[in-house]
Design a protein around this motif. Structure first.
Motif, PDB file in Angstrom:
ATOM      1  N   TYR A  83       6.786  10.331   3.605  1.00 40.15           N
ATOM      2  CA  TYR A  83       7.081   9.198   2.753  1.00 40.15           C
ATOM      3  C   TYR A  83       6.517   9.363   1.248  1.00 40.15           C
ATOM      4  O   TYR A  83       5.413   9.864   0.909  1.00 40.15           O
ATOM      5  N   ALA A  84       7.444   9.043   0.459  1.00 38.92           N
ATOM      6  CA  ALA A  84       7.082   8.892  -1.171  1.00 38.92           C
ATOM      7  C   ALA A  84       6.229   7.434  -0.986  1.00 38.92           C
ATOM      8  O   ALA A  84       6.351   6.604  -0.367  1.00 38.92           O
TER       9      ALA A  84
ATOM     10  N   LEU B 141      -0.213   0.048   6.211  1.00 38.29           N
ATOM     11  CA  LEU B 141      -0.674   0.355   5.047  1.00 38.29           C
ATOM     12  C   LEU B 141      -2.011  -0.706   4.666  1.00 38.29           C
ATOM     13  O   LEU B 141      -1.811  -1.612   4.784  1.00 38.29           O
ATOM     14  N   VAL B 142      -3.081  -0.249   4.267  1.00 42.21           N
ATOM     15  CA  VAL B 142      -4.233  -0.885   4.040  1.00 42.21           C
ATOM     16  C   VAL B 142      -4.860  -0.631   2.546  1.00 42.21           C
ATOM     17  O   VAL B 142      -5.260   0.362   2.659  1.00 42.21           O
TER      18      VAL B 142
ATOM     19  N   TYR C 184      11.827  -0.082  -0.836  1.00 40.75           N
ATOM     20  CA  TYR C 184      10.509   0.346  -0.025  1.00 40.75           C
ATOM     21  C   TYR C 184      10.470  -0.225   1.311  1.00 40.75           C
ATOM     22  O   TYR C 184      11.099  -1.429   1.542  1.00 40.75           O
ATOM     23  N   ASP C 185      10.018   0.281   2.440  1.00 37.44           N
ATOM     24  CA  ASP C 185      10.221  -0.083   3.667  1.00 37.44           C
ATOM     25  C   ASP C 185       8.978  -0.510   4.502  1.00 37.44           C
ATOM     26  O   ASP C 185       9.138  -1.367   5.300  1.00 37.44           O
ATOM     27  N   TYR C 186       7.926  -0.281   3.791  1.00 40.58           N
ATOM     28  CA  TYR C 186       6.564  -0.646   4.314  1.00 40.58           C
ATOM     29  C   TYR C 186       5.672  -1.282   3.254  1.00 40.58           C
ATOM     30  O   TYR C 186       5.667  -0.478   2.273  1.00 40.58           O
ATOM     31  N   TRP C 187       5.089  -2.221   3.447  1.00 49.38           N
ATOM     32  CA  TRP C 187       4.092  -2.799   2.674  1.00 49.38           C
ATOM     33  C   TRP C 187       2.647  -2.880   3.165  1.00 49.38           C
ATOM     34  O   TRP C 187       2.370  -3.354   4.063  1.00 49.38           O
ATOM     35  N   GLY C 188       1.599  -2.876   2.127  1.00 55.51           N
ATOM     36  CA  GLY C 188       0.186  -3.516   2.515  1.00 55.51           C
ATOM     37  C   GLY C 188       0.008  -4.819   2.382  1.00 55.51           C
ATOM     38  O   GLY C 188       1.127  -5.500   1.718  1.00 55.51           O
ATOM     39  N   GLN C 189      -0.961  -5.331   2.672  1.00 59.92           N
ATOM     40  CA  GLN C 189      -1.369  -6.767   2.364  1.00 59.92           C
ATOM     41  C   GLN C 189      -1.706  -6.968   0.922  1.00 59.92           C
ATOM     42  O   GLN C 189      -1.874  -8.283   0.625  1.00 59.92           O
ATOM     43  N   GLY C 190      -2.345  -6.090  -0.009  1.00 62.24           N
ATOM     44  CA  GLY C 190      -2.441  -6.279  -1.143  1.00 62.24           C
ATOM     45  C   GLY C 190      -3.925  -6.461  -1.288  1.00 62.24           C
ATOM     46  O   GLY C 190      -4.615  -6.701  -0.608  1.00 62.24           O
ATOM     47  N   THR C 191      -4.561  -6.067  -2.677  1.00 66.69           N
ATOM     48  CA  THR C 191      -5.691  -6.180  -2.930  1.00 66.69           C
ATOM     49  C   THR C 191      -5.879  -6.565  -4.539  1.00 66.69           C
ATOM     50  O   THR C 191      -4.910  -6.447  -5.343  1.00 66.69           O
ATOM     51  N   GLN C 192      -6.838  -7.871  -4.680  1.00 62.88           N
ATOM     52  CA  GLN C 192      -6.767  -8.400  -6.006  1.00 62.88           C
ATOM     53  C   GLN C 192      -7.409  -7.601  -6.948  1.00 62.88           C
ATOM     54  O   GLN C 192      -8.784  -7.335  -6.931  1.00 62.88           O
TER      55      GLN C 192
END
Length: 123
Positions: A32-33, A4-5, A110-118
């Protein structure tokens, strides 16, 4: 595996709007939800909104209800978070995440995560 991005974060004045996007890799996105979370400095990561596999059902945290809208486009493997009427307290790093369960508000669900955005909202 799902990668995820996130994108779309930035600096905005109070009362303004931003739309975050989260692009997913792979051909299993529609299984996925999806959820959006946020984490402010010194605070725990908190649930913002979730959407089911088809996009037919959504669930929002009380703090953003009426201001934020989650949506998805399975043809584009992308989930969105439209944020309106932003407040300084919305300032945080925003993360998207994938889960097989809906609705899911817990980080551990949750199983998968992105790196985040500020996202930064100035007063």
């Amino acid at each position: 595996q799902v990668q995820l991005v996130e994108s779309g974060g930035g600096l905005v004045q109070a009362g303004g709007s931003l739309r975050l996007s989260c692009a997913a890799s792979g051909r299993t996105f529609s299984r996925y939800a999806m959820g959006w979370f946020r984490q402010a400095p010194g605070k725990e990561r908190e649930f913002v909104a979730a959407i089911d596999r088809t996009g037919g059902n959504t669930y929002n945290a009380a703090s953003v209800k009426g201001r934020f809208t989650i949506s998805r486009d399975n043809a584009k493997n992308t989930v969105y978070l439209q944020m309106n009427s932003l407040k300084p307290e919305d300032t945080a790093v925003y993360y998207c995440a994938a889960t097989l369960r809906f609705p899911m508000v817990a980080v551990v669900g949750y199983d998968y995560w992105g790196q985040g955005t500020q996202v930064t909202v100035s007063s």
